[in-house]
Enzyme design. Structure first.
Site, short mmCIF file in Angstrom:
data_model
loop_
_atom_site.label_atom_id
_atom_site.label_comp_id
_atom_site.label_asym_id
_atom_site.label_seq_id
_atom_site.Cartn_x
_atom_site.Cartn_y
_atom_site.Cartn_z
N LYS A 219 -12.45 -1.97 1.75
CA LYS A 219 -11.80 -1.09 0.78
C LYS A 219 -12.64 -1.04 -0.50
O LYS A 219 -13.72 -0.46 -0.48
CB LYS A 219 -10.34 -1.52 0.57
CG LYS A 219 -9.52 -1.19 1.83
CD LYS A 219 -8.05 -1.53 1.74
CE LYS A 219 -7.32 -1.06 3.00
NZ LYS A 219 -6.53 -2.09 3.66
N SER B 60 0.79 -1.23 0.00
CA SER B 60 0.00 0.00 0.00
C SER B 60 0.83 1.28 0.00
O SER B 60 0.32 2.33 -0.35
CB SER B 60 -0.94 0.00 1.20
OG SER B 60 -0.19 -0.02 2.39
N HIS C 115 -5.72 -4.57 -1.16
CA HIS C 115 -5.65 -3.48 -2.14
C HIS C 115 -5.78 -4.00 -3.56
O HIS C 115 -5.23 -3.40 -4.49
CB HIS C 115 -4.34 -2.69 -1.98
CG HIS C 115 -4.33 -1.82 -0.76
ND1 HIS C 115 -4.97 -0.60 -0.71
CD2 HIS C 115 -3.79 -2.02 0.46
CE1 HIS C 115 -4.80 -0.06 0.49
NE2 HIS C 115 -4.10 -0.91 1.22
#
Ligand SMILES: *Cc1c(COP(=O)(O)O)cnc(C)c1O
Length: 402
Positions: free
Chosen positions: A248, A185, A213
């Site tokens: 996310k 990240s 992610h």
């Protein structure tokens, strides 16, 4: 409470402030989105949420959460194995497994818990865990809780990974597990999963990847880094174990999961402590997450728009004179190097209506300060143009660009 402890804590806090490391929190008074308004009334183009697909406040997702709230109530008041499993939770686990190409999946309250509760039930003293040195804190903590022998390879360094695999084999390890972030990240670096898989195969090791992610947008149909790196074949994952978050790209509320072989998931249900000893995921999140998976399985429009936005922004910010970490991930680190300058840039951007946060030591190495921007499918071209113009203006004022 002991006055000595309070005095000690005051000193710790003062030192954190003096070192410039104190994290303050800005209060937002609107839903998460491409534009947010802070509690003091400022409208900001938001470049720092993990809202990659713009689903955090998507009408279909919000409607599905409302519907689940109506049909399944607010909370479960129980862990899964007592009386906390609803049809929605079973459906979501099946859908996650299908989406990622694994046999089964298990839900957690957070990806932090998925990683925290993964290693200890599966591996013991006779086994080996080999991990990237820059793995997420939750992976590091999870590995600490496990008795397996540990090797750490230099970040993204395949030769060093091979050294670890060789040493682990020579040590007589029963099972070997390589574990890495799919996407890191801080830099937006995408793990070389194809090469890691090949090394694991050569050395008889299992491969696990944290896809926080990546799930929802990496790869042509958004399945994740395994798809992006050619490890999703005929809909089947060639990564053995996948952990990920619902917090996310996949809606942005909270919740995590581990996906993998049936026996792995079954054993985690029996022995994984954050699963056994922590409350069931809220039904509204399960219902909304099902709608998210429907939405992104029907069409790749959102991940495609994210890709277009990312490509445009990476090029435009470079043309504006800034240096970025190269790549194609929607995490776009804009390198400033100097921590004070990075803070000044972030503060000036805020005045100019752009929300982007500076990262400096100890979050990134000393001398590597940066503004980390993150693109979203929710961004419209006009917003990104305004953001780049603000960067250009602030960069000129601070002498960061010519
Ligand atoms: C954000 C993140 C987590 C934690 O996810 P939560 O669901 O918020 O607990 C774990 N691993 C990685 C790589 C992350 O980026």
């Amino acid at each position: 409470m002991s006055t000595e402890l309070i005095a000690h804590l005051q000193q710790e806090l003062a030192q954190t402030r003096e070192a410039g490391l104190f994290k303050s929190e800005r209060v937002i008074a609107t839903p998460q989105g491409a534009v947010v308004r802070t509690a003091d009334g400022r409208e900001l183009i938001n470049l720092c949420a993990n809202n990659y697909l713009g689903l955090s406040s998507h009408p279909r997702v919000v409607a599905a959460a409302h519907e689940a709230l109506r049909t399944h109530g607010y909370g479960m008041s129980s862990v899964r194995f007592i009386c906390g499993t609803q049809d929605l939770h079973k459906q979501l686990e099946a859908r996650i497994a299908q989406f990622l190409g694994t046999e089964d999946a298990i839900l957690y309250a957070a990806a932090f818990d998925a990683n925290g509760g993964l290693f200890e039930p599966l591996l013991g003293e006779q086994d080996a865990i080999i991990s990237d040195e820059l793995n997420h804190a939750s992976i590091i903590d999870g590995i600490r809780l496990c008795k397996a022998k540990r090797w750490r390879y230099k970040h993204n360094d395949m030769a060093d990974l091979e050294r670890c695999l060789r040493e682990a084999s020579e040590s007589g390890a029963r099972f070997k597990l390589v574990f890495t972030d799919g996407v890191f990240s801080m830099d937006g670096t995408v793990a070389q999963l194809d090469r890691i898989r090949a090394l694991c195969d050569q050395h008889g090791a299992l491969l696990g990847v944290d896809e926080c992610h990546a799930s929802g947008f990496m790869g042509a149909t958004g399945r994740g880094t395994h798809e992006h790196r050619g490890l999703l074949m005929g809909g089947k994952s060639r990564v053995d174990i996948i952990t990920g978050t619902l917090g996310k790209a996949l809606g942005g509320a909270s919740g995590g999961f581990t996906a993998g072989p049936r026996e792995v998931v079954e054993l985690l249900r029996q022995r994984s402590r954050p699963y056994l000893f922590s409350n069931t995921l809220m039904p509204a999140i399960a219902g909304a997450s099902l709608a998210v998976l429907d939405l992104i399985s029907e069409s790749t429009a959102l991940r495609d728009k994210l890709e277009v936005n990312t490509r445009w922004f990476r090029q435009a910010i470079t043309e504006a004179g800034f240096e970025i970490k190269p790549g194609d991930h929607p995490i776009v680190p804009i390198m400033v190097y100097d921590a004070v300058k990075a803070q000044q840039l972030s503060a000036r951007l805020l005045e100019l209506g752009v929300y982007a946060v500076g990262f400096f030591f100890p979050v990134v190495p000393k001398g590597q300060a940066r503004i980390r921007t993150q693109l979203s499918a929710a961004h419209e071209p006009e917003q990104l143009q305004r953001a780049v113009a603000a960067f250009r203006q602030a960069g000129l004022e601070l002498g960061l660009v010519k």
